[in-house]
Every structure is written in structure tokens, then in C-alpha cells.
Design an enzyme around this catalytic site. Structure first.
Site, short mmCIF file in Angstrom:
data_model
loop_
_atom_site.label_atom_id
_atom_site.label_comp_id
_atom_site.label_asym_id
_atom_site.label_seq_id
_atom_site.Cartn_x
_atom_site.Cartn_y
_atom_site.Cartn_z
N LEU A 50 0.37 -1.36 0.05
CA LEU A 50 -0.01 -0.41 -0.05
C LEU A 50 0.91 1.41 -0.28
O LEU A 50 0.57 2.25 -0.18
CB LEU A 50 -1.28 -0.03 1.44
N GLY A 51 1.88 1.45 0.22
CA GLY A 51 3.20 2.26 0.71
C GLY A 51 3.23 2.77 1.57
O GLY A 51 3.33 3.63 2.12
N LYS A 52 2.91 1.94 2.64
CA LYS A 52 3.01 2.25 3.88
C LYS A 52 4.88 2.74 4.23
O LYS A 52 4.93 3.28 5.45
CB LYS A 52 2.44 0.83 4.56
N ASP A 55 -1.53 -10.75 9.64
CA ASP A 55 -1.08 -12.21 9.21
C ASP A 55 -0.77 -12.81 10.59
O ASP A 55 -0.24 -11.81 11.12
CB ASP A 55 0.01 -11.08 8.62
N THR A 79 -16.16 1.53 1.70
CA THR A 79 -14.94 1.41 3.24
C THR A 79 -15.07 0.53 3.93
O THR A 79 -14.42 0.37 4.66
CB THR A 79 -15.86 2.88 3.01
N GLN A 116 -12.89 -0.42 7.53
CA GLN A 116 -13.89 -0.60 8.32
C GLN A 116 -12.73 -1.72 9.21
O GLN A 116 -12.79 -2.04 10.69
CB GLN A 116 -14.99 -0.55 8.56
N GLY A 157 24.68 -7.17 -9.19
CA GLY A 157 23.70 -8.44 -9.39
C GLY A 157 24.79 -9.57 -8.41
O GLY A 157 25.59 -9.45 -8.51
N CYS A 193 28.70 -1.58 -9.41
CA CYS A 193 29.31 -2.84 -8.34
C CYS A 193 29.30 -4.06 -10.19
O CYS A 193 30.98 -4.00 -10.38
CB CYS A 193 28.02 -3.27 -7.90
N LEU A 194 28.30 -4.89 -10.15
CA LEU A 194 28.90 -5.51 -10.89
C LEU A 194 29.16 -5.19 -12.28
O LEU A 194 29.92 -5.97 -12.95
CB LEU A 194 27.18 -6.64 -11.34
N HIS A 253 28.23 1.40 -4.67
CA HIS A 253 27.25 1.04 -5.03
C HIS A 253 26.38 2.48 -5.25
O HIS A 253 25.60 3.19 -3.97
CB HIS A 253 25.99 0.25 -4.19
N GLU A 260 24.26 4.39 -6.02
CA GLU A 260 22.64 5.16 -5.77
C GLU A 260 22.34 4.69 -4.02
O GLU A 260 21.39 5.68 -4.04
CB GLU A 260 22.13 3.97 -6.96
N1 GLN Z 1 28.55 -10.18 -7.85
C1 GLN Z 1 29.04 -9.59 -7.84
C2 GLN Z 1 30.08 -9.38 -6.32
O1 GLN Z 1 30.30 -9.99 -5.27
C3 GLN Z 1 29.05 -8.38 -7.40
C4 GLN Z 1 27.76 -7.50 -6.50
C5 GLN Z 1 27.40 -6.48 -6.28
O2 GLN Z 1 27.12 -6.28 -7.53
N2 GLN Z 1 26.37 -5.61 -5.79
O3 GLN Z 1 31.18 -9.09 -6.03
#
Ligand code: GLN
Length: 540
Positions: A19-21, A150, A191, A195, A359, A386-387, A511, A513
Site C-alpha cells: 500500500l505504500g506504508k 498475518d 470503505t 472498517q 547483481g 558494482c557488478l 553502490h 545509488e
Molecule cells: N556479484 C558481485 C560480487 O559479489 C557483484 C555484487 C554486486 O553487484 N553488488 O562482487
């Protein structure tokens, strides 16, 4: 330090999940911080996992990494972005961690012969973690994962039900996020599920103070009155949260609807006027259609679920809007490239640049290497995460003729593992919490693209990897057309690589990001978006 007792906001969810909690909890955090309060936030997840490190991102969404190396649920990414705050391990509590602690204590004889039980022992262990995370803050927000009802979240709900007896009911606020469906056939909002969801929470002994009603479309005001009548929650404490064009609108909706004020008042918080000017600018930018367009290809093995790469998408969007660019993001199936189902030149010919995100595992690695080889050869802007760095180094080596170059992750017995296992990582390939995790410093070399995009000579970034650039091949980099433009301060580990003769080919072992913010996009992403636009105008 907090001026008075720490106040607690508990956020639960009813009717259904997704829900975007998390966004609601993060938005409440934002409005409280905007009032000058110090706020911490914590996610309690009912899974029996110890952390999110071994969860499949295709099922569960990205694994977010904190500065101190906690592998967490993606909601922590929302928290960090909405509250512009670096969180720690204390902000992520999964059942597995609590249970492990209780069992360890039992084995250590700490219960002095008592029968160890969910109530009180597990409950108390949860409460201890919550109170520890709250320490020193004006407000602590606790989101309970899953949906009320749950089976597996019962311990967490019981823990927060009992907490007011420990910390004072006047110091607690319960916010319940529910769903109000729209029935097209009869053209009305319903609703009843909401409720029932309130009733279910009450049955567990928790009376919500605030109700957030999510819906697809904007519901009429009469829905608030109906929800108020049947749930016994005053109308001013109910907020309608229809789907927003940008998720960053939610704090403004909480503010403009008055609910943020109600929360602050209920908790008797000393309030200064909320400062939301900068946030309004973000929302305005996020909703603007810019005349400059760019298309980024995300070369990945998990397709179509943005949750899998949530922070990457958010970082791309933030960088785009601060560069006055409207961004289209295209999924590019690395496995289809690998299998030859699509030709790399066909699919990459139609994008302005590519991102190869992080990845694990062997699937689709060859497809990613091919994409990186193509970007190196053609000058297509490339951002590797990273990867994405590891695949870029292999691509450069192969383009230069070292055909057998690969990663030990893909082929352990390769004669040319240009990417290899980090010291001390052998044999731990499938175990949790054993990677290089969290913040590490990185020095940026003078006169490089990395230095240019950062505008500085050093940074600290978050890591999550087991493999890295093998130092046995570093002296070949120049011949391969790349350079290590960022390294650990002692020079021993490669942190950033870039292509030497290329408009924009930049990749990091960390990373970036995770540190990007809607108000402060990460320099690597900003640089990348800048390169896409420069490419469009033929500026390179
Ligand atoms: N699989 C790669 C590693 O373990 C890259 C990991 C990643 O992209 N976070 O180094």
C-alpha cells in the site's frame, strides 16, 4: 539529545500489502523533521530471515545497504531519501534476528531456568530493540511490515501494543494505513475493507489514532466522514492518500491536509513552522515534463519490476530532474543478449546510454559483458554499479584481445580471472553477512572523469560485494583503454574505473545509488545524465 521523552509513532497496515506504508512512514518522518525535530525510523519485518542479504530481489525488491553495512529491506531506502538521513543497523529489525538473540540467550543460560516464551521473552526482546533505536531522538517512527492479521507479525504487534505501558500512552501515536477500493460497476468507493481492518487492529488491542486511506483515485470528502463514523477516529485524524504522480508528494499531502499538524499536536511536540520550501521544489521538478528527453537502457537480468533496482531508478530520476531532463527508462534483457535472442547493436542502438546495475550469480553475465563491450567500442555512455564495474573490466580486457578474461564468479577455474575473490571470501559464496559491506573511503585520481564528476579528490561510499578487480592485471589497464580512477586510500583496491578515450564510461565497485537523494542526486548519476544530453546535442 531529545528535549523531553522520546515520542513514538507506530505505523501498521491493513487490508492488503504493497500500500505504500513505507512511503507513508517516511513521509511522516519528513514532516516531523521539517519541524526541526530529530527523528529516527525503524522497520520491523516479520520474516524469519536475519536480514535481507539472502532474499531474492526479484521477489522482495532490492537489498538496501546502510552506511554500517546492514543489508536491509528497500523501505530503508525510502526512509533515507525522504528524511535525508543516514540510517544504521538499528533501523532494520527482522524476526530472525530477534529470535536468534532469544535462542542465544537461552543457550547462554541467561533466562535462569525460566520457560522461554513468545510472551514475554520475544516481545521484550523486540521492545528492547525499539527502545534502543529511539534513544536520544525527539521522535522514533516504527513501521511494522506485513498486514495486520498475518500470523507472523503478531509478535511485533503485541510488542507495540504493550509499549505504551512502558513508555506512556501519551508518548505514543498509532497510525494505520488502509485501502479504499473503487468499484467501477457501481462507481463508488467502498470503505468496508478499511472498517474491517481497523476492527482487526482493535481486536489485537491497538486503537489507531490516525488513519491513512490509500486509494487509486482521489476519494470524495464524504469517505472521510464515513470512515470516521464507522472507525471512531475523528475526521481531522483521517487523511486520504490517492496515488500521487510522484511519491515525493506524500509529505506535502500530509502537511496540506493538516494531518502532519494533528500528529505533532497529539504527541505534544514543540513545533516550529514546517520548512517545506525545498521539498516543494523537488516535487515540482519531479512532475515537470522537460523538453530535453533522454532514454537510458538498464541492462539487467530481472525484468520489469522496479523494486528490484529501486535506488538505481530513484537515483536516475533525481539526476534527470536536476539536469532538466525527462527520462525514459528501458529494460534491456541481458539474458536475451547472452542467448543471442536479440542483437546488442539492435537493442543498444536505440538508447542514449546504459546502466549495468549490481547483481549476483552467473545468469546473464555474458550479456552484460557484451553490452559493456559495445559501449566501449561505440562511445555509448555507460554507468556501471558494482557488478557493472566488474563486467566493464572484463569487457575492456576482451576488447583488447584477452578473450578468456572473466570473473571468478562466472568461472572459478579461468586462467584469466581479472575479477577475483576478495581475500578471505573463498568458500563463503552462499552465506549471509560475509561480504565487504557498508562505507569505505575512496580516493579519486587527479585529472580523471571521476574527479571531474565528483568535483573533489575523495569520497566515502557503500559497498556490497564479494569479488573485486584482481591486482594481477592492473598494469594492463592502460593497454585495455581503461584506468583505475578511484582506489582505496592505500591503493590496494580498485574502487572506480573509467575508459580513457570515451565520452562517458564510468563504473564503481560501490553502490552510489544508496547515497543519492531527491534533493542531492549522486554525482556519478548526474555526470551520466549530463553525458546523455551532451551526446544528444552532439557535444562530445
Ligand atoms: N556479484 C558481485 C560480487 O559479489 C557483484 C555484487 C554486486 O553487484 N553488488 O562482487
Amino acid at each position: 539529545m531529545a528535549k523531553g521523552p522520546t515520542k513514538y509513532v507506530f505505523v501498521t497496515g491493513g487490508v492488503l500489502s504493497g500500500l505504500g506504508k513505507g512511503i507513508t512512514a517516511a513521509s511522516i518522518g519528513h514532516t516531523l523533521k521539517a519541524r526541526g525535530l530529530s527523528v529516527n525510523i525503524q522497520k520491523c519485518d516479520p520474516y524469519l530471515n536475519t536480514d535481507a542479504g539472502l532474499l531474492n530481489p526479484a521477489e522482495h525488491g532490492e537489498c538496501f545497504v546502510t552506511m554500517d553495512g546492514a543489508e536491509t529491506d528497500l523501505d530503508l531506502g525510502h526512509y533515507e531519501r525522504f528524511m535525508d538521513q543516514e540510517l544504521t543497523q538499528a533501523s532494520s529489525l527482522m524476526s530472525g534476528r530477534v529470535l536468534r538473540k532469544v535462542i542465544e540467550d537461552e543457550r547462554a543460560g541467561k533466562y535462569l531456568g525460566k520457560t522461554v516464551q513468545i510472551i514475554p521473552h520475544v516481545i521484550q526482546a523486540i521492545q528492547k530493540e525499539i527502545i534502543a533505536a529511539a534513544e536520544g531522538y525527539d521522535v522514533h517512527i516504527v513501521e511494522i511490515g506485513g498486514t495486520v492479521g498475518d500470523y507472523e507479525s503478531l509478535s511485533f504487534l503485541e510488542a507495540i501494543r504493550e509499549l505504551p505501558f512502558v513508555i506512556g500512552r501519551e508518548n505514543c501515536l498509532f497510525a494505520h494505513v488502509v485501502y479504499v477500493p473503487y468499484l467501477g460497476a457501481s462507481a463508488e468507493f467502498k470503505t468496508k475493507p478499511a472498517q474491517n481492518a481497523v476492527r482487526e487492529l482493535r481486536a489485537l488491542g491497538i486503537v489507531p489514532d490516525v488513519l491513512a486511506a490509500r486509494s487509486e483515485q482521489r476519494a470524495p470528502k464524504s469517505i472521510v466522514n464515513k470512515l470516521s463514523l464507522f472507525s471512531g477516529i475523528p475526521a481531522e485524524a483521517i487523511v486520504l492518500l490517492p496515488n500521487a504522480q510522484s511519491i515525493y508528494e506524500v509529505p506535502l499531502t500530509l502537511e496540506d491536509s493538516g494531518i502532519a499538524g494533528v500528529i505533532a499536536e497529539r504527541l505534544k511536540l514543540k513545533i516550529s513552522r514546517p520548512e517545506l520550501k525545498d521539498w516543494r521544489t523537488i516535487v515540482k521538478r519531479a512532475k515537470t515534463q522537460y523538453s530535453t528527453k533522454a532514454c537510458v537502457g538498464v541492462v539487467a537480468k530481472y525484468m520489469d519490476n522496479q523494486d528490484t533496482y529501486m535506488s538505481v531508478f530513484e537515483a536516475l530520476r533525481s539526476a534527470a530532474m536536476w539536469n532538466n531532463v525527462s527520462l525514459e527508462i528501458k529494460w534491456i534483457d541481458a539474458e536475451a543478449i547472452e542467448n543471442g535472442d536479440i542483437l546488442v547493436e539492435d537493442v543498444l542502438g536505440s538508447v542514449d546510454g546504459i546502466v549495468v546495475p549490481g547483481g549476483f550469480g552467473t545468469r546473464a553475465l555474458e550479456g552484460k559483458i557484451k553490452a559493456a563491450q559495445y559501449a566501449l567500442k561505440t562511445g555509448l555512455p555507460y554507468l556501471g554499479l558494482c557488478l557493472g564495474l566488474q563486467m566493464a573490466v572484463i569487457a575492456a580486457a576482451r576488447n583488447a584481445g584477452l578473450r578468456q578474461a572473466t570473473s571468478a564468479e562466472l568461472d572459478e577455474s579461468s586462467p584469466h580471472p581479472v575479477i577475483n575473490t576478495m581475500n578471505g571470501q573463498k568458500g563463503k559464496e552462499n552465506t549471509g553477512g560475509t561480504m565487504r559491506l557498508g562505507n569505505y573511503p575512496c580516493d579519486l585520481q587527479k585529472g580523471t572523469l571521476a574527479e571531474k564528476v565528483y568535483g573533489s579528490r575523495a569520497t566515502v561510499e557503500r559497498h556490497r560485494h564479494r569479488y573485486e578487480c584482481s591486482n594481477d592485471y592492473r598494469e594492463n589497464y592502460e593497454a585495455w583503454g581503461i584506468r583505475a580512477s578511484g582506489t582505496s586510500p592505500d591503493g590496494a583496491l580498485v574502487e572506480i574505473i573509467e575508459a580513457i578515450d570515451h565520452p562517458f564510461f564510468l563504473a564503481s565497485q560501490f553502490h552510489p545509488e544508496f547515497k543519492s537523494r531527491p534533493n542531492r542526486p549522486h554525482p556519478m548519476f548526474s555526470g551520466f545524465i549530463g553525458a546523455l544530453v551532451a551526446k544528444d546535442s552532439g557535444n562530445h
